[in-house]
Write a protein that holds these residues in place. Structure first.
Motif, mmCIF file in Angstrom:
data_model
loop_
_atom_site.group_PDB
_atom_site.id
_atom_site.type_symbol
_atom_site.label_atom_id
_atom_site.label_comp_id
_atom_site.label_asym_id
_atom_site.label_seq_id
_atom_site.Cartn_x
_atom_site.Cartn_y
_atom_site.Cartn_z
ATOM 1 N N GLY A 177 0.787 -1.230 0.000
ATOM 2 C CA GLY A 177 0.000 0.000 0.000
ATOM 3 C C GLY A 177 0.817 1.275 0.000
ATOM 4 O O GLY A 177 0.366 2.296 0.518
ATOM 5 N N ASN A 178 1.994 1.230 -0.618
ATOM 6 C CA ASN A 178 2.834 2.430 -0.697
ATOM 7 C C ASN A 178 2.450 3.327 -1.871
ATOM 8 O O ASN A 178 2.944 4.449 -1.992
ATOM 9 N N GLU A 179 1.532 2.879 -2.708
ATOM 10 C CA GLU A 179 1.246 3.565 -3.968
ATOM 11 C C GLU A 179 0.285 4.744 -3.799
ATOM 12 O O GLU A 179 -0.611 4.716 -2.963
ATOM 13 N N VAL A 180 0.490 5.741 -4.639
ATOM 14 C CA VAL A 180 -0.395 6.912 -4.713
ATOM 15 C C VAL A 180 -1.096 6.898 -6.064
ATOM 16 O O VAL A 180 -0.488 6.576 -7.088
ATOM 17 N N ALA A 181 -2.372 7.236 -6.063
ATOM 18 C CA ALA A 181 -3.132 7.387 -7.311
ATOM 19 C C ALA A 181 -3.163 8.870 -7.673
ATOM 20 O O ALA A 181 -3.694 9.682 -6.909
#
Length: 528
Positions: A177-181
């Motif tokens: 869950g390190n991702e940014v949208a």
């Protein structure tokens, strides 16, 4: 390099090489927009829409876009796609020409209008790629604001992967869950329902969504005063701002011509978004559109001379160049070399893209003309056929339509009494046309569905088996038990919507499932 320049670069966390590379990309993207418009106006393409005027803020956004992140944006993101490495300069022109060669035009394969971007999540075998080791873009769609619900889903997925440890084994999809949208939108489209519903939902659910609004104060010919309260989306959304004791989002505002301010703003905002999974909104003012909205019109029709002059003065690339020189990061002579090289590079990219698009068509043109160059046919309308052939031969830069149209015209004029029925002009043209139409169907209609072994269309049909004494149950129980099996088998499946969680849906089709699988997988939200 002077002490002054070193201090400025240290503060921004950039090297001289990185700044000059940004300046190069900005100039390449701008020149691609200018040349792209000329390609349309000279007849090489049917329509063009570009990203000029938004170059500098998109460079700043690219600096904080990491492997594994996702973009859900729209057709102005040309510079961002190039700067992030998700698109090559040649693709700007390949999309413009509608090239169906997926190697030259992987974003849309000629199936959408230009500047509709995407990256590929599946390999050639239909298997998932390792998405955390590449930068990702969802496929753009033309209806404005349609990117917003998808953006919310991408941000929500990152939150799921962070909070649900059972998903950490799916290492190809998320790095815990390190991702940014990242989302982008024009200021006019912020007036649409999809935008407000998505912003509200992101604030309620607290997801890692980084939303950028490119504000040039216009929606084609309509100024902001006719479409946005207070003429400012950030002013409207102040009530959505997160406080110490509430949910919501953080709002940042920066000018599209202020390169250092943009770098600092994006780094600060995305750091919060990535680490704390709090949505952020970047309201980027003073954007411009040097060429107007698109090639279908001219902004000189509806903008005053003062407005046009002001937009020239606000030009982000001009201000970036001045900032570099004033702060002694590079000299005017160094930047002039970069500008000249950028021009040459874009010309090279245009030529390469055009040759890749044209050469296969020219080969087919020559093959067709050779095939119909038959003198043994004694058709009464031979002269008319010759004129069609000559007209096609005169076209130096044909498109597929020119060749197919010529074939159909000739076929209507050919008689049935040629000297050699087995090798007649009519038979040859008929066979050629059938083959060409089949190949065109593949060029333009393929890839609508997956062709891999994992395609849903290749799932073996299992016919139902009915008991001699079937049990009668309410339909909602059948649906509930079906959902139960889906959630049991696939930990990646989630369900959310109004009343879905606590009460199991107004029709009880999710009865007891939240209690069984947890609130992180089945939960309530407002109407969206």
């Amino acid at each position: 390099m002077t002490v002054k320049a070193k201090d400025i670069l240290k503060k921004l966390g950039l090297s001289k090489e990185e700044v000059l590379n940004d300046f190069r990309i900005a100039n390449e993207s701008r020149q691609a927009s200018l040349m792209g418009r000329r390609e349309v106006l000279t007849g090489k393409a049917k329509f063009g829409i570009f990203g000029d005027g938004k170059e500098v803020p998109q460079l700043a956004m690219a600096h904080v876009f990491e492997d594994g992140d996702w973009r859900s944006g729209y057709y102005r993101d040309q510079t961002f796609m190039i700067a992030s490495g998700m698109m090559q300069l040649e693709e700007v022109f390949s999309m413009l020409y509608g090239d169906t060669d997926l190697k030259a035009n992987p974003s849309n394969g000629g199936r959408l209008m230009n500047n509709h971007f995407s990256t590929r999540s599946l390999d050639e075998s239909g298997e998932w790629k390792n998405l955390v080791k590449q930068k990702n873009s969802s496929a753009d769609s033309s209806p404005t604001a349609s990117q917003m619900p998808r953006l919310l889903g991408l941000a929500l997925a990152s939150k799921f992967y962070r909070e649900n440890k059972k998903l950490h084994k799916f290492k190809n999809f998320s790095l815990k869950g390190n991702e940014v949208a990242f989302g982008t939108i024009g200021d006019a489209s912020t007036s649409e329902g999809h935008f407000f519903e998505t912003i509200n939902a992101a604030g309620v659910m607290q997801v890692p969504m980084a939303m950028s609004v490119w504000d040039d104060q216009w929606g084609i010919s309509v100024p902001n005063k006719f479409q946005t309260v207070k003429e400012s989306i950030s002013e409207i959304l102040k009530g959505f701002e997160k406080t110490k004791n509430s949910n919501g989002l953080h709002i940042f505002k920066a000018s599209a011509y202020n390169y250092p301010e943009l770098i600092e703003t994006y780094k600060k905002g995305v750091k919060i978004c990535r680490e704390k999974q709090i949505p952020v909104l970047f309201h980027i003012t003073d954007c411009t559109q040097p060429q107007g909205h698109s090639t279908s019109g001219s902004h000189e029709r509806y903008k005053s001379e003062d407005q046009l002059k002001r937009e020239q003065e606000l030009d982000g690339i001009h201000h970036m160049k001045k900032w570099i020189i004033d702060n002694e990061i590079a000299s005017d002579e160094e930047l002039e070399v970069i500008e000249a090289e950028a021009m040459a590079r874009v010309k090279q990219a245009r030529k390469k893209a055009w040759n890749n698009f044209q050469k296969p068509i020219q080969v087919r043109q020559k093959e067709f003309l050779k095939m119909v160059d038959v003198t043994t046919c004694n058709c009464a309308k031979t002269s008319a056929i010759e004129n069609i052939k000559k007209d096609l031969e005169r076209i130096g830069e044909p498109i597929t339509k020119d060749i197919v149209s010529s074939g159909k015209k000739i076929l209507r004029l050919i008689c049935d009494n040629c000297s050699n029925p087995n090798n007649s002009l009519k038979k040859n043209v008929t066979q050629w046309l059938g083959k060409e139409m089949a190949e065109n169907a593949d060029r333009y209609n393929s890839c609508l569905y997956s062709d891999s072994e994992n395609s849903a269309l290749k799932v073996n049909h299992i016919p139902p088996v009915y008991s001699d004494k079937p049990k009668t149950v309410p339909g909602r129980e059948i649906l509930r038990d079906n959902f139960d099996k889906i959630f049991e088998r696939n930990p990646l499946v989630v369900a959310f919507g109004e009343d879905v969680g606590n009460i199991g849906g107004v029709n009880q089709t999710y009865e007891g499932l939240q209690e069984k699988y947890g609130k992180s997988r089945i939960f309530d939200t407002g109407i969206r």
